[in-house]
Motif scaffolding. Structure first.
Motif, PDB file in Angstrom:
ATOM      1  N   ILE A  96       2.473   9.047   1.342  1.00 22.06           N
ATOM      2  CA  ILE A  96       3.097   7.982   0.541  1.00 22.06           C
ATOM      3  C   ILE A  96       4.171   7.354   1.423  1.00 22.06           C
ATOM      4  O   ILE A  96       5.285   7.861   1.537  1.00 22.06           O
ATOM      5  N   ARG A  97       3.817   6.259   2.077  1.00 21.36           N
ATOM      6  CA  ARG A  97       4.749   5.638   3.018  1.00 21.36           C
ATOM      7  C   ARG A  97       5.759   4.758   2.281  1.00 21.36           C
ATOM      8  O   ARG A  97       5.396   4.005   1.379  1.00 21.36           O
ATOM      9  N   VAL A  98       7.015   4.880   2.695  1.00 21.45           N
ATOM     10  CA  VAL A  98       8.110   4.107   2.096  1.00 21.45           C
ATOM     11  C   VAL A  98       8.890   3.431   3.222  1.00 21.45           C
ATOM     12  O   VAL A  98       9.547   4.101   4.013  1.00 21.45           O
ATOM     13  N   TRP A  99       8.788   2.115   3.299  1.00 20.19           N
ATOM     14  CA  TRP A  99       9.621   1.372   4.247  1.00 20.19           C
ATOM     15  C   TRP A  99      10.923   1.014   3.534  1.00 20.19           C
ATOM     16  O   TRP A  99      10.913   0.602   2.368  1.00 20.19           O
ATOM     17  N   HIS A 100      12.037   1.143   4.235  1.00 20.16           N
ATOM     18  CA  HIS A 100      13.310   0.871   3.564  1.00 20.16           C
ATOM     19  C   HIS A 100      14.328   0.298   4.539  1.00 20.16           C
ATOM     20  O   HIS A 100      14.161   0.373   5.762  1.00 20.16           O
ATOM     21  N   ALA A 101      15.384  -0.290   3.968  1.00 22.74           N
ATOM     22  CA  ALA A 101      16.458  -0.895   4.758  1.00 22.74           C
ATOM     23  C   ALA A 101      17.783  -0.188   4.494  1.00 22.74           C
ATOM     24  O   ALA A 101      18.850  -0.795   4.590  1.00 22.74           O
ATOM     25  N   LEU A 102      17.721   1.099   4.169  1.00 24.61           N
ATOM     26  CA  LEU A 102      18.923   1.869   3.869  1.00 24.61           C
ATOM     27  C   LEU A 102      19.527   2.448   5.145  1.00 24.61           C
ATOM     28  O   LEU A 102      18.820   2.702   6.121  1.00 24.61           O
ATOM     29  N   MET A 161      -6.918  -8.115   8.640  1.00 21.52           N
ATOM     30  CA  MET A 161      -8.122  -7.846   7.851  1.00 21.52           C
ATOM     31  C   MET A 161      -7.990  -6.527   7.091  1.00 21.52           C
ATOM     32  O   MET A 161      -8.443  -6.399   5.962  1.00 21.52           O
ATOM     33  N   SER A 162      -7.385  -5.534   7.722  1.00 20.21           N
ATOM     34  CA  SER A 162      -7.178  -4.231   7.081  1.00 20.21           C
ATOM     35  C   SER A 162      -5.687  -3.909   7.110  1.00 20.21           C
ATOM     36  O   SER A 162      -5.213  -3.164   7.974  1.00 20.21           O
ATOM     37  N   PRO A 163      -4.937  -4.496   6.192  1.00 21.56           N
ATOM     38  CA  PRO A 163      -3.483  -4.300   6.214  1.00 21.56           C
ATOM     39  C   PRO A 163      -3.089  -2.842   6.016  1.00 21.56           C
ATOM     40  O   PRO A 163      -3.740  -2.098   5.282  1.00 21.56           O
ATOM     41  N   LYS A 164      -2.031  -2.452   6.698  1.00 22.52           N
ATOM     42  CA  LYS A 164      -1.544  -1.076   6.608  1.00 22.52           C
ATOM     43  C   LYS A 164      -0.118  -1.056   6.060  1.00 22.52           C
ATOM     44  O   LYS A 164       0.715  -0.268   6.492  1.00 22.52           O
ATOM     45  N   HIS A 165       0.141  -1.944   5.114  1.00 19.36           N
ATOM     46  CA  HIS A 165       1.468  -1.960   4.506  1.00 19.36           C
ATOM     47  C   HIS A 165       1.639  -0.705   3.652  1.00 19.36           C
ATOM     48  O   HIS A 165       0.659  -0.087   3.221  1.00 19.36           O
ATOM     49  N   PRO A 166       2.877  -0.308   3.389  1.00 15.84           N
ATOM     50  CA  PRO A 166       3.117   0.910   2.608  1.00 15.84           C
ATOM     51  C   PRO A 166       2.879   0.666   1.128  1.00 15.84           C
ATOM     52  O   PRO A 166       2.701  -0.472   0.683  1.00 15.84           O
ATOM     53  N   VAL A 167       2.916   1.732   0.365  1.00 12.62           N
ATOM     54  CA  VAL A 167       2.766   1.607  -1.080  1.00 12.62           C
ATOM     55  C   VAL A 167       4.119   1.401  -1.754  1.00 12.62           C
ATOM     56  O   VAL A 167       4.192   0.892  -2.873  1.00 12.62           O
ATOM     57  N   LEU A 168       5.219   1.748  -1.063  1.00 15.11           N
ATOM     58  CA  LEU A 168       6.563   1.590  -1.618  1.00 15.11           C
ATOM     59  C   LEU A 168       7.501   0.999  -0.573  1.00 15.11           C
ATOM     60  O   LEU A 168       7.374   1.296   0.622  1.00 15.11           O
ATOM     61  N   VAL A 169       8.443   0.178  -1.028  1.00  8.46           N
ATOM     62  CA  VAL A 169       9.518  -0.314  -0.163  1.00  8.46           C
ATOM     63  C   VAL A 169      10.824  -0.255  -0.940  1.00  8.46           C
ATOM     64  O   VAL A 169      10.835  -0.337  -2.172  1.00  8.46           O
ATOM     65  N   VAL A 170      11.924  -0.095  -0.218  1.00  9.04           N
ATOM     66  CA  VAL A 170      13.263  -0.150  -0.812  1.00  9.04           C
ATOM     67  C   VAL A 170      14.014  -1.256  -0.089  1.00  9.04           C
ATOM     68  O   VAL A 170      14.284  -1.153   1.111  1.00  9.04           O
ATOM     69  N   VAL A 171      14.321  -2.335  -0.817  1.00 17.12           N
ATOM     70  CA  VAL A 171      14.995  -3.488  -0.223  1.00 17.12           C
ATOM     71  C   VAL A 171      16.166  -3.909  -1.099  1.00 17.12           C
ATOM     72  O   VAL A 171      16.290  -3.486  -2.251  1.00 17.12           O
ATOM     73  N   SER A 172      17.017  -4.765  -0.556  1.00 21.25           N
ATOM     74  CA  SER A 172      18.206  -5.194  -1.278  1.00 21.25           C
ATOM     75  C   SER A 172      17.845  -6.084  -2.457  1.00 21.25           C
ATOM     76  O   SER A 172      16.783  -6.718  -2.494  1.00 21.25           O
ATOM     77  N   GLU A 173      18.776  -6.153  -3.406  1.00 22.25           N
ATOM     78  CA  GLU A 173      18.576  -7.000  -4.585  1.00 22.25           C
ATOM     79  C   GLU A 173      18.369  -8.454  -4.182  1.00 22.25           C
ATOM     80  O   GLU A 173      17.632  -9.192  -4.844  1.00 22.25           O
ATOM     81  N   ALA A 174      18.978  -8.880  -3.077  1.00 18.99           N
ATOM     82  CA  ALA A 174      18.832 -10.262  -2.619  1.00 18.99           C
ATOM     83  C   ALA A 174      17.401 -10.593  -2.224  1.00 18.99           C
ATOM     84  O   ALA A 174      17.035 -11.769  -2.138  1.00 18.99           O
ATOM     85  N   GLY A 192      22.769  -3.963  -5.100  1.00 21.15           N
ATOM     86  CA  GLY A 192      22.341  -2.760  -4.399  1.00 21.15           C
ATOM     87  C   GLY A 192      20.926  -2.858  -3.883  1.00 21.15           C
ATOM     88  O   GLY A 192      20.490  -3.910  -3.404  1.00 21.15           O
ATOM     89  N   PHE A 193      20.178  -1.758  -3.998  1.00 22.51           N
ATOM     90  CA  PHE A 193      18.814  -1.671  -3.479  1.00 22.51           C
ATOM     91  C   PHE A 193      17.873  -1.177  -4.575  1.00 22.51           C
ATOM     92  O   PHE A 193      18.283  -0.440  -5.473  1.00 22.51           O
ATOM     93  N   ALA A 194      16.604  -1.593  -4.481  1.00 20.68           N
ATOM     94  CA  ALA A 194      15.627  -1.198  -5.491  1.00 20.68           C
ATOM     95  C   ALA A 194      14.316  -0.792  -4.835  1.00 20.68           C
ATOM     96  O   ALA A 194      13.966  -1.256  -3.742  1.00 20.68           O
ATOM     97  N   LEU A 195      13.600   0.084  -5.525  1.00 21.64           N
ATOM     98  CA  LEU A 195      12.286   0.571  -5.091  1.00 21.64           C
ATOM     99  C   LEU A 195      11.205  -0.315  -5.696  1.00 21.64           C
ATOM    100  O   LEU A 195      11.137  -0.472  -6.915  1.00 21.64           O
ATOM    101  N   TRP A 196      10.364  -0.897  -4.840  1.00 19.85           N
ATOM    102  CA  TRP A 196       9.253  -1.744  -5.266  1.00 19.85           C
ATOM    103  C   TRP A 196       7.937  -1.093  -4.855  1.00 19.85           C
ATOM    104  O   TRP A 196       7.837  -0.491  -3.780  1.00 19.85           O
ATOM    105  N   ALA A 197       6.927  -1.235  -5.694  1.00 21.32           N
ATOM    106  CA  ALA A 197       5.576  -0.794  -5.348  1.00 21.32           C
ATOM    107  C   ALA A 197       4.763  -2.018  -4.926  1.00 21.32           C
ATOM    108  O   ALA A 197       4.966  -3.118  -5.442  1.00 21.32           O
ATOM    109  N   LEU A 198       3.849  -1.814  -3.974  1.00 21.95           N
ATOM    110  CA  LEU A 198       3.020  -2.903  -3.470  1.00 21.95           C
ATOM    111  C   LEU A 198       1.564  -2.689  -3.861  1.00 21.95           C
ATOM    112  O   LEU A 198       1.076  -1.555  -3.908  1.00 21.95           O
ATOM    113  N   ARG A 199       0.887  -3.781  -4.119  1.00 25.21           N
ATOM    114  CA  ARG A 199      -0.539  -3.717  -4.450  1.00 25.21           C
ATOM    115  C   ARG A 199      -1.369  -3.550  -3.175  1.00 25.21           C
ATOM    116  O   ARG A 199      -0.874  -3.695  -2.066  1.00 25.21           O
TER     117      ARG A 199
END
Length: 443
Positions: A30-36, A82-95, A313-320
């Motif tokens: 479960i990959r999580v990219w974040h800016a913390l 063609m075969s994206p490898k983006h994560p399923v979760l990211v944590v980014v700023s409210e902005a 602050g920061f929030a956890l988002w899920a990606l499709r």
């Protein structure tokens, strides 16, 4: 800050074990990219470790990036493949919420993810300001706050009391704060009394929200890409003019004078600071004096009582676009972070305001609130009345750039290059040009 394996994390380990259910056949990353960075990054990594140890079928893998824009840029690059490898979760700023919510097909609303994956979700569990700011028009919770903050007023308790003021009475409104600042400055030979972190966020966005004025059209940017800035420039200019007048006497110090607000407060160069509640642990751990905390003051001749201040602050988002097994693991990790014990743990570790009422009750019961009363001040701002359509957080693409335009407007006013109204009007023009550019690109 406790590290994995220490007593403060035992609750998290037990909680993660309770949330775990039927094991999967193989471990799913479960990959999580974040800016913390700093303590929030450590907290995310500790939470991932606790979750992984109790859920051996999943491996939450946090990956740090320099800033939220870096996360968004890398996601954009992956989605072009063609075969994206983006994560399923990211944590980014409210902005960054405008980009996350405004990019078609990108975000998987957290409430939908939890329901689809049969994980617990109660929409009534969240504080009013959290629901209003992190939900879409249909009521779906788009993201889960990870580090939830709101602006507050920090003050040197001894300095304010020695000057003969009652903080609760005299620091609640801007008229009162100005009088306190004037006396503190005069008693210090014209030295600084007040500094401010993030003026665009505190003195424009929050000013509008607390006084029930929209920041942008189209439901504060939530109803489409055609939104434009709708700031009450007259009100904002009046407020900026007050700060300019205070700066002339020395009572207020702007960043154009080389003042780093947090450092100036901690060094006692400025006995009051308007800043994010996310600084609570940092300030409390470094101040060599008693620090008091009050809500951001309001203009009582405009509205009384004020609307809630804005969550940040920061929030956890899920990606499709990820596999069902990843979605299931992401949902379980989100449920873990939203649980009362995890919310109370985040409040204790990084002074994040709990997003849920039960999380807040747990933080009170375990002594976290007693240890940091500033949390109660911040939470009261978000737990009260439901924000109106005008007072919800703006959700605009390019919001970080828009805030920078307003920061420049403040700089120009303090430097005497533009009158407050003209400086702010110019920020509106620049912001609208950016919004038109973003809308055209989206189409």
């Amino acid at each position: 800050m406790d590290t994995p394996g220490k007593p403060a994390l035992r609750t998290l380990f037990l909680l993660a074990a309770l949330i775990a259910s039927v094991p999967a056949a193989a471990q799913t990353p479960i990959r999580v990219w974040h800016a913390l960075s700093g303590p929030p990054r450590t907290a995310l990594e500790a939470a991932a470790t606790a979750f992984n140890q109790a859920n051996p079928d999943y491996l939450v893998q946090p990956t740090a990036m320099q800033q939220s824009s870096s996360v968004l840029s890398k996601i954009g690059s992956e989605l072009k493949l063609m075969s994206p490898k983006h994560p399923v979760l990211v944590v980014v700023s409210e902005a960054s919420s405008g980009e996350m919510a405004g990019t078609p097909g990108l975000a998987y609303p957290v409430s939908d993810l939890l329901r689809d994956m049969a994980e617990p979700y109660d929409p009534n569990a969240f504080m009013p300001a959290v629901k209003a700011s992190f939900s879409d028009a249909s009521g779906s919770l788009l993201a889960l706050p990870f580090l939830l903050t709101t602006p507050v007023l920090y003050y040197d308790a001894k300095a304010v009391q020695t000057a003969g003021f009652d903080p609760v009475r005299d620091l609640r409104t801007w008229n009162g704060l100005e009088q306190v600042a004037a006396k503190l400055s005069a008693g210090r030979g014209g030295a600084c009394a007040l500094a401010m972190q993030a003026p665009a966020w505190i003195a424009v966005e929050n000013l509008m929200a607390m006084h029930d004025r929209p920041f942008a059209s189209f439901d504060n940017g939530r109803a489409g890409a055609d939104a434009r800035i709708a700031v009450d420039v007259a009100l904002a200019a009046r407020h900026l003019g007050r700060l300019v007048d205070m700066a002339r006497t020395g009572a207020y110090r702007a960043r154009t004078e080389g003042v780093e607000p947090v450092g100036a407060f901690l060094g006692r160069a400025c006995p009051m600071l308007l800043g994010t509640s996310g600084l609570l642990a940092h300030i409390r751990g470094r101040a060599q004096f008693e620090v008091g905390v009050m809500p951001v003051p309001f203009l009582d001749d405009v509205v009384n009582p004020p609307k809630p201040s804005l969550p940040g602050g920061f929030a956890l988002w899920a990606l499709r676009g990820r596999a069902p097994a990843e979605n299931k693991g992401a949902a379980r990790f989100a449920a873990f972070l939203a649980s009362p014990d995890a919310q109370a743990w985040l409040a204790r570790e990084i002074r994040s305001i709990p997003s849920t009422f039960e999380g807040w009750s747990r933080a009170q019961a375990d002594g976290t609130v007693a240890a940091e009363p500033g949390l109660a001040v911040a939470a009261a701002e978000l737990a009260g009345q439901m924000p109106t359509a005008a007072s919800r957080s703006p959700r605009l693409q390019g919001k970080g750039d828009i805030e920078a335009y307003f920061d420049v407007a403040f700089d120009h006013a303090f430097q005497g290059l533009r009158q407050p109204h003209a400086a702010l009007a110019d920020a509106v023009v620049r912001s609208d040009a950016l919004l038109r550019e973003k809308a055209t690109a989206e189409r």
